[in-house]
Design a protein around this motif. Structure first.
Motif, PDB file in Angstrom:
ATOM      1  N   THR A   1       0.844  -1.197   0.000  1.00 68.07           N
ATOM      2  CA  THR A   1       0.000   0.000   0.000  1.00 68.07           C
ATOM      3  C   THR A   1       0.881   1.249   0.000  1.00 68.07           C
ATOM      4  O   THR A   1       2.100   1.162   0.190  1.00 68.07           O
ATOM      5  N   VAL A   2       0.252   2.409  -0.166  1.00 66.33           N
ATOM      6  CA  VAL A   2       0.984   3.688  -0.108  1.00 66.33           C
ATOM      7  C   VAL A   2       1.582   3.862   1.288  1.00 66.33           C
ATOM      8  O   VAL A   2       2.713   4.326   1.458  1.00 66.33           O
ATOM      9  N   ARG A   3       0.805   3.440   2.317  1.00 65.69           N
ATOM     10  CA  ARG A   3       1.290   3.549   3.701  1.00 65.69           C
ATOM     11  C   ARG A   3       2.519   2.658   3.927  1.00 65.69           C
ATOM     12  O   ARG A   3       3.419   3.008   4.682  1.00 65.69           O
ATOM     13  N   GLN A   4       2.541   1.498   3.262  1.00 61.47           N
ATOM     14  CA  GLN A   4       3.708   0.602   3.362  1.00 61.47           C
ATOM     15  C   GLN A   4       4.954   1.333   2.848  1.00 61.47           C
ATOM     16  O   GLN A   4       6.013   1.306   3.474  1.00 61.47           O
ATOM     17  N   LEU A   5       4.799   1.987   1.697  1.00 61.12           N
ATOM     18  CA  LEU A   5       5.930   2.715   1.106  1.00 61.12           C
ATOM     19  C   LEU A   5       6.363   3.867   2.015  1.00 61.12           C
ATOM     20  O   LEU A   5       7.548   4.176   2.130  1.00 61.12           O
TER      21      LEU A   5
ATOM     22  N   GLU B   1      11.710 -11.408  -1.369  1.00 62.57           N
ATOM     23  CA  GLU B   1      11.343 -12.836  -1.281  1.00 62.57           C
ATOM     24  C   GLU B   1      10.149 -13.036  -0.344  1.00 62.57           C
ATOM     25  O   GLU B   1       9.220 -13.793  -0.650  1.00 62.57           O
ATOM     26  N   ILE B   2      10.168 -12.340   0.798  1.00 59.64           N
ATOM     27  CA  ILE B   2       9.087 -12.475   1.785  1.00 59.64           C
ATOM     28  C   ILE B   2       7.766 -11.945   1.219  1.00 59.64           C
ATOM     29  O   ILE B   2       6.717 -12.582   1.347  1.00 59.64           O
ATOM     30  N   LYS B   3       7.823 -10.786   0.580  1.00 63.43           N
ATOM     31  CA  LYS B   3       6.588 -10.191   0.038  1.00 63.43           C
ATOM     32  C   LYS B   3       5.971 -11.070  -1.049  1.00 63.43           C
ATOM     33  O   LYS B   3       4.748 -11.220  -1.123  1.00 63.43           O
ATOM     34  N   ILE B   4       6.820 -11.663  -1.885  1.00 62.45           N
ATOM     35  CA  ILE B   4       6.316 -12.577  -2.930  1.00 62.45           C
ATOM     36  C   ILE B   4       5.607 -13.761  -2.267  1.00 62.45           C
ATOM     37  O   ILE B   4       4.505 -14.156  -2.657  1.00 62.45           O
TER      38      ILE B   4
ATOM     39  N   ALA C   1       5.682  -7.567   8.952  1.00 62.27           N
ATOM     40  CA  ALA C   1       4.594  -7.391   9.923  1.00 62.27           C
ATOM     41  C   ALA C   1       3.644  -6.291   9.459  1.00 62.27           C
ATOM     42  O   ALA C   1       2.416  -6.441   9.509  1.00 62.27           O
ATOM     43  N   PHE C   2       4.205  -5.183   8.979  1.00 63.23           N
ATOM     44  CA  PHE C   2       3.371  -4.060   8.544  1.00 63.23           C
ATOM     45  C   PHE C   2       2.509  -4.462   7.348  1.00 63.23           C
ATOM     46  O   PHE C   2       1.335  -4.092   7.261  1.00 63.23           O
ATOM     47  N   LYS C   3       3.079  -5.249   6.454  1.00 70.19           N
ATOM     48  CA  LYS C   3       2.329  -5.713   5.270  1.00 70.19           C
ATOM     49  C   LYS C   3       1.111  -6.535   5.705  1.00 70.19           C
ATOM     50  O   LYS C   3       0.016  -6.398   5.148  1.00 70.19           O
TER      51      LYS C   3
END
Length: 705
Positions: A229-233, A253-256, A284-286
């Motif tokens: 998300t925009v907040r993630q960035l 790798e984790i996000k995929i 964690a935030f994701k």
């Protein structure tokens, strides 16, 4: 202590102004230089045939002088890390050793030196693929085809001795062990053959199991987290450091994995201070951004508090609630946290194994982060296994896993390796030397002067309080506390919290204080009686400082007047090389990797690592995994060198460990041209080769590639 009067030795090639060979050696001893086998540190010198190496304190590099009778034939500077000559010199001069000189620090991580010194010390335990676990007893010359050649001497049970040809050096591994001494094999009972066959069979079963688990996981349905998300960035943009390449690739790798619909089970490996926390924080935030709850499981209460500070500071601005479940919190607030978890009012909870309690219910748990999973008990691990079927899991370990093992497990287990330190992380400057009170007091004084704190490791409870009394006399203004295994867990935790909160200046402790505690203000560690520790212990202790961008110092001190056993002397030599060369750094990593491999593969495989040794175990497992994958294991193509052409005369290279390292390199030759490089190096380091070596090397270079 008075300074020695300045006197100089002057060497000028023009006009032949210099002392003769014997006179130079005598004067170096008079000047206070220490004679060693290989020059690594300032104020040392070595003699090899016609060559004298000297490292004056005032020089940036040591110097190499080659005599022809009493005339100097060559004058060079050289590099301690490679022992190779650098530039030619026309003149040089140096003075007596200043006994009040500044201490010598070194940076082991930057150096690589297994090509200079073999890792085998006399008496070391080794594993031979054919004969099993024995002891390396040195080298011995014997007659072979009417020619004197060297054999490796291995001692087995009873009086059994094997003279192994040098060509089998590739079949011998150093037996690394963490605690108990290994049981030496007999050559007569067939036990080794059975052990090896059993381990091979077990490694084949493990390889099959890994593939079955992998296939099952592909078909399991999990939660697919949404894209960034925009907040993630925004959160990631707030990070004040630049990510290392390994951190960045681990995050990708984790996000995929998280965006896939199958449950994630990933391991992140990385040394202390390499930035693993930032990686799991972003994961964690994701999860939170997808409306899921997150649980962070840590082995100790103090780590729970430390992680809480970091996560809360970063997540609070985005409206997320972070809570802690630990003994440091009152009963009322803990019950409130449990209620909030059930009602989905608490987004992220950090705690010890209490999180796994059946009484704790989550409204919508999506991700579990586990710090140092191997430190949890069997029942906790079983609970975690049940969780792993339902939610995404990331385990974090500061114990490295071996590169060979990691490579062979790639595609069978999801592993991210963070092997590069952050740019801001400075190398810990390491001093190895005898224990002198003035060195200790100066180190403490310098650290306290810059408002820092000191770790003092003393591993004997009987005398630990006398160390405190001694230090208080020298530093009456300092707050000094003592920590050891006779304190209960609560007392130890409180002690660490006080240390973390800067209420203690010097903490004297046994090795009971665990790793992984991040105390950025502690930047000097003094390790007393270093001869009692193994290399991996020293490496881990040293890792407790240097956790911020402030320059950290480690003082590895050994008893100065004690008569040491052969084993302790060898260990000290290895520690000295750890400080100067970095070869010991690699050995320390090997010791830690054994632990890492055991943690990764489980209890049964840990037993097998003990029974055949780590090097051979890795080879067998790699072979089994490749077989399970349907890949034919190709052995490297080396030039087939006959044993009668390898032997080097001990009069030319007297040091066994130096000779062994050359033998190993000769056996690793893959191109004929490489032989020239080794020959040039020998002439540079040891002087003109005996005619026998020229003839042998000429014969080797004519062999097929």
């Amino acid at each position: 202590m008075t300074k020695l009067r300045k006197e100089s030795i002057i060497i000028e090639l023009k006009g032949n102004k210099y002392p003769n060979y014997n006179s130079l050696i005598t004067r170096l001893i008079d000047f206070g230089y220490t004679r060693v086998n290989m020059v690594l540190d300032p104020d040392e010198f070595s003699v090899r045939g016609n060559i004298i190496d000297i490292y004056p304190e005032s020089h940036s590099h040591p110097i190499r002088i080659e005599y022809d009778d009493d005339m100097i034939d060559r004058l060079n500077s050289f590099d301690t890390h490679t022992q190779r000559s650098l530039s030619k010199l026309k003149n040089t001069s140096f003075s007596k050793v200043d006994i009040d000189r500044k201490k010598k620090f070194s940076k082991p991580e930057t150096l690589h030196s297994t090509d200079l010194l073999s890792e085998f010390f006399e008496g070391d335990y080794i594993v031979h693929e054919k004969y099993g676990i024995g002891q390396f007893m040195g080298l011995e010359r014997k007659n072979f085809l009417n020619k004197e050649v060297e054999y490796i001497v291995l001692k087995y049970h009873g009086d059994d001795t094997v003279f192994v040809p040098l060509t089998q050096l590739r079949d011998i591994y150093k037996y690394s062990y963490n605690n108990d001494l290994p049981k030496v094999n007999s050559l007569n009972d067939g036990a080794w053959k059975k052990t090896r066959a059993k381990v091979k069979k077990s490694s084949e079963n493990l390889a099959k199991d890994i593939f079955i688990i992998q296939k099952l996981r592909i078909h399991q349905k999990g939660y697919s987290f949404k894209e960034d998300t925009v907040r993630q960035l925004e959160l990631e943009g707030n990070f004040e450091h630049v990510l290392t390449k390994d951190q960045a690739s681990s995050i990708v790798e984790i996000k995929i994995d998280m965006e896939k619909s199958k449950p994630m089970d990933r391991l992140i490996c990385g040394d202390v201070g390499y930035g693993k926390t930032e990686v799991i924080l972003r994961a964690a935030f994701k999860a939170l951004e997808s409306g899921k709850q997150v649980a962070l499981l840590v082995p100790t209460t103090i780590l729970a508090e430390q992680h809480f500070k970091i996560f809360n500071a970063r997540f609070k601005p985005f409206g997320y609630t972070v809570k802690v479940l630990s003994r440091f919190r009152q009963k009322g607030p803990q019950e409130e946290t449990m209620k909030e978890l059930k009602e989905n009012k608490c987004n992220l909870v950090i705690g010890t194994h209490r999180i796994l309690n059946k009484a704790i219910e989550f409204a919508d748990l999506g991700l579990i982060l586990i710090d140092e999973e191997q430190r949890f008990g069997v029942s906790h691990k079983e609970t975690l296994k049940r969780f792993k079927k339902l939610v995404d899991v990331i385990s974090v370990s500061a114990t490295p896993i071996p590169r060979t093992l990691y490579m062979s497990l790639t595609g069978t287990k999801d592993i991210s390796v963070i092997a590069t330190p952050p740019k801001s992380k400075k190398n810990v400057l390491t001093y190895v030397g005898p224990h002198y009170d003035n060195i200790v007091n100066k180190a403490i004084k310098d650290e306290l002067k810059r408002k820092g704190q000191v770790f003092y490791i003393h591993n004997r409870i009987q005398s630990i309080h006398s160390i405190k009394i001694k230090l208080l006399k020298q530093h009456p203004e300092a707050i000094i506390k003592v920590g050891h295994g006779q304190l209960n867990e609560k007392e130890l935790q409180e002690l660490l919290v006080d240390f973390l909160n800067k209420k203690i200046d010097i903490l004297i402790s046994t090795t009971i204080i665990e790793n992984g505690i991040d105390i950025p203000n502690v930047n000097t560690i003094i390790i007393d009686r270093a001869e009692q520790f193994g290399l991996s212990q020293i490496h881990q202790l040293r890792g407790r400082v240097g956790r911020s961008d402030i320059q950290a110092y480690a003082y590895i001190l050994y008893s100065k007047n004690k008569k040491l056993t052969k084993k302790a002397e060898d260990r000290l030599q290895a520690i000295r090389e750890y400080g100067s060369l970095g070869s010991g750094y690699e050995l320390a990593m090997k010791d830690l990797e054994i632990r890492g491999a055991g943690n990764l593969l489980g209890k049964e495989q840990s037993g097998h690592i003990v029974s055949v040794g780590f090097g051979l175990y890795c080879k067998l497992l790699e072979h089994s995994i490749n077989e399970a994958k349907g890949i034919t294991t190709k052995s490297k193509k080396y030039i087939d060198v006959p044993m009668d052409l390898i032997t080097i005369n001990p009069q030319y290279i007297p040091n066994i460990r130096e000779r062994l390292s050359i033998y190993r390199r000769l056996l690793r030759l893959q191109k004929r041209d490489d032989i020239k490089g080794i020959l040039n190096e020998l002439e540079d380091r040891y002087g003109e080769c005996p005619s026998e070596i020229y003839e042998n090397f000429e014969a080797i270079s004519s062999y097929r590639e």
